[in-house]
Design a protein around this motif. Sequence first.
Motif, PDB file in Angstrom:
ATOM      1  N   ALA A 126       0.833  -1.205   0.000  1.00 57.44           N
ATOM      2  CA  ALA A 126       0.000   0.000   0.000  1.00 57.44           C
ATOM      3  C   ALA A 126       0.866   1.253   0.000  1.00 57.44           C
ATOM      4  O   ALA A 126       0.598   2.219  -0.727  1.00 57.44           O
ATOM      5  N   PHE A 127       1.918   1.254   0.818  1.00 54.14           N
ATOM      6  CA  PHE A 127       2.831   2.401   0.855  1.00 54.14           C
ATOM      7  C   PHE A 127       3.457   2.635  -0.515  1.00 54.14           C
ATOM      8  O   PHE A 127       3.539   3.766  -0.994  1.00 54.14           O
ATOM      9  N   THR A 128       3.894   1.556  -1.158  1.00 52.04           N
ATOM     10  CA  THR A 128       4.535   1.671  -2.463  1.00 52.04           C
ATOM     11  C   THR A 128       3.566   2.177  -3.518  1.00 52.04           C
ATOM     12  O   THR A 128       3.882   3.086  -4.302  1.00 52.04           O
ATOM     13  N   ARG A 129       2.370   1.601  -3.527  1.00 52.75           N
ATOM     14  CA  ARG A 129       1.393   1.943  -4.577  1.00 52.75           C
ATOM     15  C   ARG A 129       0.859   3.362  -4.427  1.00 52.75           C
ATOM     16  O   ARG A 129       0.854   4.140  -5.400  1.00 52.75           O
ATOM     17  N   PHE A 130       0.401   3.708  -3.225  1.00 55.68           N
ATOM     18  CA  PHE A 130      -0.312   4.971  -3.048  1.00 55.68           C
ATOM     19  C   PHE A 130       0.607   6.156  -2.774  1.00 55.68           C
ATOM     20  O   PHE A 130       0.242   7.299  -3.093  1.00 55.68           O
ATOM     21  N   LEU A 131       1.776   5.921  -2.191  1.00 59.87           N
ATOM     22  CA  LEU A 131       2.616   7.032  -1.757  1.00 59.87           C
ATOM     23  C   LEU A 131       3.976   7.073  -2.467  1.00 59.87           C
ATOM     24  O   LEU A 131       4.363   8.099  -3.026  1.00 59.87           O
ATOM     25  N   LEU A 132       4.706   5.965  -2.437  1.00 59.88           N
ATOM     26  CA  LEU A 132       6.079   5.989  -2.929  1.00 59.88           C
ATOM     27  C   LEU A 132       6.175   6.230  -4.438  1.00 59.88           C
ATOM     28  O   LEU A 132       6.944   7.083  -4.899  1.00 59.88           O
ATOM     29  N   LYS A 133       5.418   5.479  -5.217  1.00 58.95           N
ATOM     30  CA  LYS A 133       5.510   5.616  -6.669  1.00 58.95           C
ATOM     31  C   LYS A 133       5.142   7.020  -7.149  1.00 58.95           C
ATOM     32  O   LYS A 133       5.892   7.622  -7.938  1.00 58.95           O
ATOM     33  N   PRO A 134       4.010   7.597  -6.703  1.00 61.28           N
ATOM     34  CA  PRO A 134       3.713   8.962  -7.166  1.00 61.28           C
ATOM     35  C   PRO A 134       4.687   9.997  -6.620  1.00 61.28           C
ATOM     36  O   PRO A 134       4.985  10.988  -7.289  1.00 61.28           O
ATOM     37  N   TYR A 135       5.215   9.771  -5.406  1.00 63.69           N
ATOM     38  CA  TYR A 135       6.211  10.689  -4.853  1.00 63.69           C
ATOM     39  C   TYR A 135       7.449  10.747  -5.747  1.00 63.69           C
ATOM     40  O   TYR A 135       7.960  11.829  -6.058  1.00 63.69           O
ATOM     41  N   VAL A 136       7.936   9.590  -6.185  1.00 64.30           N
ATOM     42  CA  VAL A 136       9.089   9.546  -7.074  1.00 64.30           C
ATOM     43  C   VAL A 136       8.743  10.145  -8.430  1.00 64.30           C
ATOM     44  O   VAL A 136       9.524  10.903  -9.021  1.00 64.30           O
ATOM     45  N   ARG A 137       7.547   9.826  -8.933  1.00 64.44           N
ATOM     46  CA  ARG A 137       7.144  10.339 -10.244  1.00 64.44           C
ATOM     47  C   ARG A 137       7.075  11.864 -10.250  1.00 64.44           C
ATOM     48  O   ARG A 137       7.356  12.508 -11.274  1.00 64.44           O
ATOM     49  N   LEU A 138       6.729  12.472  -9.128  1.00 61.63           N
ATOM     50  CA  LEU A 138       6.627  13.921  -9.026  1.00 61.63           C
ATOM     51  C   LEU A 138       7.973  14.567  -8.679  1.00 61.63           C
ATOM     52  O   LEU A 138       8.027  15.754  -8.339  1.00 61.63           O
ATOM     53  N   GLY A 139       9.051  13.805  -8.786  1.00 66.79           N
ATOM     54  CA  GLY A 139      10.378  14.364  -8.598  1.00 66.79           C
ATOM     55  C   GLY A 139      10.818  14.504  -7.160  1.00 66.79           C
ATOM     56  O   GLY A 139      11.791  15.206  -6.875  1.00 66.79           O
ATOM     57  N   ARG A 140      10.096  13.881  -6.229  1.00 66.70           N
ATOM     58  CA  ARG A 140      10.439  13.902  -4.812  1.00 66.70           C
ATOM     59  C   ARG A 140      10.497  15.328  -4.270  1.00 66.70           C
ATOM     60  O   ARG A 140      11.293  15.639  -3.387  1.00 66.70           O
TER      61      ARG A 140
END
Length: 214
Positions: A126-140
Amino acid sequence: MNTTSMTHYQDPWQAAVDEAVGMEGGFLKANSKDGHWLLDDDEVETGPDGLRVVFLMSEAKHGWVRWEDGKIVERITHRYSNVAPASGPADGWDPGTEVLGISMPDSDGGGRLLTWASSSWSGRAAFTRFLLKPYVRLGRRQFPLCTLGLKPQKDGYGNHAPVFDVIAWRPASDFAGILGGEPAAAQLEGPRERLNGPPADAGDGDEDISLLLA
């Protein structure tokens, strides 16, 4: 032939904090058996009108925990920014995932620091799907403002998996004071150490960040 050695510096103060056992602020967790979210020992409201949390993704950690008699007896953590997570499970250990957050102010007063932590694969997913992936995609460069939820798992045991519903993204620079300085600029991805296990879209954004810890 010339050779070049490279030394990686780690702040010893930060290293001490990273290795410390325990949660900073309140302890936020999803009870997979009962289907409730808890902050310390109190059940929290979920869904669109429930608790809202900004997760400070630069502080996210992963690792392994080992349980005995219902208690964690050993814990190994690494920052996502330093070490990539292992790809598979380790015998006798469960995946640990945690991230520092700040609850948004409500009618009862100001927000508070808290730490969400999980020792399940459903929590890691859940952390990876909902938070981590979009966080990285948005340039952190932005942190997610979320409400919380749970969904039944198809595991035959009646368990529930956590859900993070992102309702807005906030500039990481808004939280520099809480994090102890200006966040580091996003870097191009390069080789990172990978561990194999333990050893032998947007909302209207009307909240005032300055009120978070009032």
